[in-house]
Design a protein around this motif. Structure first.
Motif, PDB file in Angstrom:
ATOM      1  N   SER A  97     -51.714 -51.055  23.394  1.00  0.00           N
ATOM      2  CA  SER A  97     -52.100 -51.419  22.032  1.00  0.00           C
ATOM      3  C   SER A  97     -52.748 -50.250  21.303  1.00  0.00           C
ATOM      4  CB  SER A  97     -53.053 -52.627  22.049  1.00  0.00           C
ATOM      5  OG  SER A  97     -54.210 -52.355  22.818  1.00  0.00           O
ATOM      6  N   ILE A  98     -53.620 -49.509  21.988  1.00  0.00           N
ATOM      7  CA  ILE A  98     -54.266 -48.354  21.359  1.00  0.00           C
ATOM      8  C   ILE A  98     -53.237 -47.264  21.061  1.00  0.00           C
ATOM      9  CG2 ILE A  98     -55.914 -46.468  21.728  1.00  0.00           C
ATOM     10  CD1 ILE A  98     -57.679 -48.411  23.240  1.00  0.00           C
ATOM     11  N   GLY A  99     -52.274 -47.082  21.968  1.00  0.00           N
ATOM     12  CA  GLY A  99     -51.211 -46.117  21.723  1.00  0.00           C
ATOM     13  C   GLY A  99     -50.387 -46.474  20.495  1.00  0.00           C
ATOM     14  N   GLN A 100     -50.115 -47.771  20.330  1.00  0.00           N
ATOM     15  CA  GLN A 100     -49.377 -48.230  19.157  1.00  0.00           C
ATOM     16  C   GLN A 100     -50.175 -47.971  17.878  1.00  0.00           C
ATOM     17  OE1 GLN A 100     -46.333 -49.381  18.909  1.00  0.00           O
ATOM     18  NE2 GLN A 100     -45.763 -49.971  20.987  1.00  0.00           N
ATOM     19  N   ILE A 101     -51.468 -48.276  17.913  1.00  0.00           N
ATOM     20  CA  ILE A 101     -52.319 -48.074  16.732  1.00  0.00           C
ATOM     21  C   ILE A 101     -52.404 -46.595  16.374  1.00  0.00           C
ATOM     22  CG2 ILE A 101     -54.697 -48.228  15.871  1.00  0.00           C
ATOM     23  CD1 ILE A 101     -54.985 -50.787  17.548  1.00  0.00           C
ATOM     24  N   LEU A 102     -52.614 -45.744  17.385  1.00  0.00           N
ATOM     25  CA  LEU A 102     -52.741 -44.311  17.129  1.00  0.00           C
ATOM     26  C   LEU A 102     -51.445 -43.712  16.592  1.00  0.00           C
ATOM     27  CD1 LEU A 102     -54.883 -43.020  20.153  1.00  0.00           C
ATOM     28  CD2 LEU A 102     -55.606 -43.464  17.797  1.00  0.00           C
ATOM     29  N   SER A 103     -50.314 -44.141  17.135  1.00  0.00           N
ATOM     30  CA  SER A 103     -49.039 -43.599  16.660  1.00  0.00           C
ATOM     31  C   SER A 103     -48.782 -43.997  15.213  1.00  0.00           C
ATOM     32  CB  SER A 103     -47.894 -44.074  17.562  1.00  0.00           C
ATOM     33  OG  SER A 103     -47.776 -45.484  17.556  1.00  0.00           O
ATOM     34  N   SER A 104     -49.080 -45.243  14.860  1.00  0.00           N
ATOM     35  CA  SER A 104     -48.921 -45.682  13.467  1.00  0.00           C
ATOM     36  C   SER A 104     -49.866 -44.918  12.547  1.00  0.00           C
ATOM     37  CB  SER A 104     -49.192 -47.181  13.350  1.00  0.00           C
ATOM     38  OG  SER A 104     -48.208 -47.942  14.021  1.00  0.00           O
ATOM     39  N   THR A 105     -51.078 -44.652  13.032  1.00  0.00           N
ATOM     40  CA  THR A 105     -52.059 -43.911  12.239  1.00  0.00           C
ATOM     41  C   THR A 105     -51.598 -42.484  11.990  1.00  0.00           C
ATOM     42  OG1 THR A 105     -53.895 -45.225  13.111  1.00  0.00           O
ATOM     43  CG2 THR A 105     -54.442 -43.089  12.159  1.00  0.00           C
ATOM     44  N   VAL A 106     -51.121 -41.823  13.043  1.00  0.00           N
ATOM     45  CA  VAL A 106     -50.656 -40.439  12.912  1.00  0.00           C
ATOM     46  C   VAL A 106     -49.476 -40.351  11.956  1.00  0.00           C
ATOM     47  CG1 VAL A 106     -49.590 -38.514  14.155  1.00  0.00           C
ATOM     48  CG2 VAL A 106     -51.502 -39.728  15.177  1.00  0.00           C
ATOM     49  N   ILE A 107     -48.521 -41.272  12.087  1.00  0.00           N
ATOM     50  CA  ILE A 107     -47.350 -41.272  11.207  1.00  0.00           C
ATOM     51  C   ILE A 107     -47.768 -41.502   9.757  1.00  0.00           C
ATOM     52  CG2 ILE A 107     -45.252 -42.545  10.604  1.00  0.00           C
ATOM     53  CD1 ILE A 107     -44.866 -43.035  13.619  1.00  0.00           C
ATOM     54  N   ALA A 108     -48.678 -42.455   9.538  1.00  0.00           N
ATOM     55  CA  ALA A 108     -49.145 -42.745   8.178  1.00  0.00           C
ATOM     56  C   ALA A 108     -49.870 -41.548   7.583  1.00  0.00           C
ATOM     57  CB  ALA A 108     -50.063 -43.961   8.198  1.00  0.00           C
ATOM     58  N   ALA A 109     -50.741 -40.908   8.378  1.00  0.00           N
ATOM     59  CA  ALA A 109     -51.483 -39.740   7.887  1.00  0.00           C
ATOM     60  C   ALA A 109     -50.542 -38.575   7.590  1.00  0.00           C
ATOM     61  CB  ALA A 109     -52.538 -39.323   8.908  1.00  0.00           C
ATOM     62  N   LEU A 110     -49.522 -38.388   8.423  1.00  0.00           N
ATOM     63  CA  LEU A 110     -48.547 -37.325   8.184  1.00  0.00           C
ATOM     64  C   LEU A 110     -47.779 -37.560   6.886  1.00  0.00           C
ATOM     65  CD1 LEU A 110     -47.067 -36.678  11.752  1.00  0.00           C
ATOM     66  CD2 LEU A 110     -48.491 -35.129  10.398  1.00  0.00           C
ATOM     67  N   GLN A 111     -47.414 -38.810   6.628  1.00  0.00           N
ATOM     68  CA  GLN A 111     -46.726 -39.120   5.382  1.00  0.00           C
ATOM     69  C   GLN A 111     -47.634 -38.860   4.190  1.00  0.00           C
ATOM     70  OE1 GLN A 111     -44.397 -42.873   7.343  1.00  0.00           O
ATOM     71  NE2 GLN A 111     -44.370 -42.766   5.134  1.00  0.00           N
ATOM     72  N   GLY A 112     -48.914 -39.207   4.343  1.00  0.00           N
ATOM     73  CA  GLY A 112     -49.872 -38.920   3.278  1.00  0.00           C
ATOM     74  C   GLY A 112     -50.012 -37.428   3.040  1.00  0.00           C
ATOM     75  N   LEU A 113     -50.035 -36.631   4.117  1.00  0.00           N
ATOM     76  CA  LEU A 113     -50.145 -35.175   3.994  1.00  0.00           C
ATOM     77  C   LEU A 113     -48.922 -34.587   3.285  1.00  0.00           C
ATOM     78  CD1 LEU A 113     -51.606 -34.173   7.484  1.00  0.00           C
ATOM     79  CD2 LEU A 113     -52.766 -34.084   5.274  1.00  0.00           C
ATOM     80  N   ILE A 114     -47.754 -35.116   3.611  1.00  0.00           N
ATOM     81  CA  ILE A 114     -46.532 -34.633   2.956  1.00  0.00           C
ATOM     82  C   ILE A 114     -46.588 -34.907   1.463  1.00  0.00           C
ATOM     83  CG2 ILE A 114     -44.040 -34.973   2.765  1.00  0.00           C
ATOM     84  CD1 ILE A 114     -44.001 -35.513   5.783  1.00  0.00           C
ATOM     85  N   VAL A 115     -47.069 -36.093   1.085  1.00  0.00           N
ATOM     86  CA  VAL A 115     -47.190 -36.434  -0.335  1.00  0.00           C
ATOM     87  C   VAL A 115     -48.213 -35.520  -1.010  1.00  0.00           C
ATOM     88  CG1 VAL A 115     -47.750 -38.242  -1.993  1.00  0.00           C
ATOM     89  CG2 VAL A 115     -46.517 -38.820   0.090  1.00  0.00           C
ATOM     90  N   ILE A 116     -49.307 -35.210  -0.310  1.00  0.00           N
ATOM     91  CA  ILE A 116     -50.315 -34.305  -0.868  1.00  0.00           C
ATOM     92  C   ILE A 116     -49.713 -32.923  -1.123  1.00  0.00           C
ATOM     93  CG2 ILE A 116     -52.424 -32.999  -0.335  1.00  0.00           C
ATOM     94  CD1 ILE A 116     -53.505 -35.471   1.054  1.00  0.00           C
TER      95      ILE A 116
END
Length: 275
Positions: A97-116
């Motif tokens: 469960s923690i692995g799933q949460i962390l992977s979703s977090t990393v992907i979301a943050a990366l998408q945010g960085l790309i938009v920035i």
């Protein structure tokens, strides 16, 4: 910890291998960037930094929606039988469960960085400190809504049900958050919904950082829609961020507990040869 790393690596690899998913994940925020920058600048009339004002809302909404929708992966794992296989492995459920949460977090943050990065070429102006603070908020938002998404996914156990839940959850929260439409111009009748919306405070702290509003008075922050006066109780961006942190911790714990007791044997395995 090996289980967490394995899940994280697997999900990140699957995400970057799926070029179509990556393209569509970035299409909408980029589309909105161009629309708001060239067509709807008047929506931020009276704001000192209209580009920053509009783009900041788009960035944080990208992170929110990505973190929430990436939890669809767990539904796919259930339907394909992968979850049943990994459950019987030596990896503890809480690590999965923690692995799933962390992977979703990393992907979301990366998408945010790309938009920035794209926004920087469109007029967004930030310094190193602002960038670090924005990254911290994006990670916090990613963990919070990834936890909520995984919690909902373990309850739904069906991609159709989950997508419906996500749609019902995201649409009203997004448009009542002030990310696209300033809360200051919204009618009084929906103000209670605005105040109980966690995305309102997410957008508030992100915009507070992006526009460098630290030197503004409380009255000015309220007028700008970054702080909120609720019958005399003023919720400033810092207080709002604390609400998001508390909410993230709550759902993180609930998510792990729900995942630990979820009965994945009831989930039907996908069979392409079934008639």
């Amino acid at each position: 910890m090996r289980g967490i790393k394995a899940i994280l690596k697997r999900n990140l690899t699957n995400f970057f291998r799926n070029k179509m998913q990556l393209a569509f994940a970035l299409f909408m925020p980029i589309f909105f960037l161009f629309i708001f920058s060239f067509v709807m600048k008047s929506a931020a009339a009276g704001v000192d930094q209209p580009i920053n004002y509009l783009i900041s809302g788009i960035i944080i909404m990208t992170v929110f929606q990505s973190a929430l929708s990436n939890s669809t992966n767990i539904i796919e794992d259930m339907s394909m039988g992968f979850m049943k296989e990994i459950i019987v492995s030596p990896v503890a459920r809480w690590q999965i469960s923690i692995g799933q949460i962390l992977s979703s977090t990393v992907i979301a943050a990366l998408q945010g960085l790309i938009v920035i990065i794209i926004a920087l070429f469109m007029g967004l102006k930030i310094d190193v400190l602002q960038f670090a603070e924005m990254l911290g908020v994006m990670i916090t938002v990613g963990v919070t809504f990834s936890s909520i998404g995984l919690f909902l996914a373990t309850l739904a156990k069906s991609s159709t049900t989950f997508q419906l839940m996500i749609m019902v959850f995201t649409m009203p929260l997004t448009f009542l958050s002030g990310a696209y439409i300033p809360t200051t111009v919204m009618p009084e009748i929906i103000r209670p919904l605005i105040y109980i919306n966690p995305l309102t405070y997410t957008t508030s702290i992100f915009r507070y950082i992006t526009l460098k509003m630290g030197n503004l008075s409380t009255e000015a922050l309220v007028k700008a829609g970054v702080a909120f006066d609720i019958n005399g109780l003023v919720i400033k961006p810092g207080f709002g961020f604390a609400i998001i942190l508390a909410m993230g911790l709550l759902f993180f714990v609930l998510c792990v507990k729900q995942f630990n007791k979820a009965d994945f044997s009831q989930v039907k395995t996908f069979n392409p040869h079934a008639g």
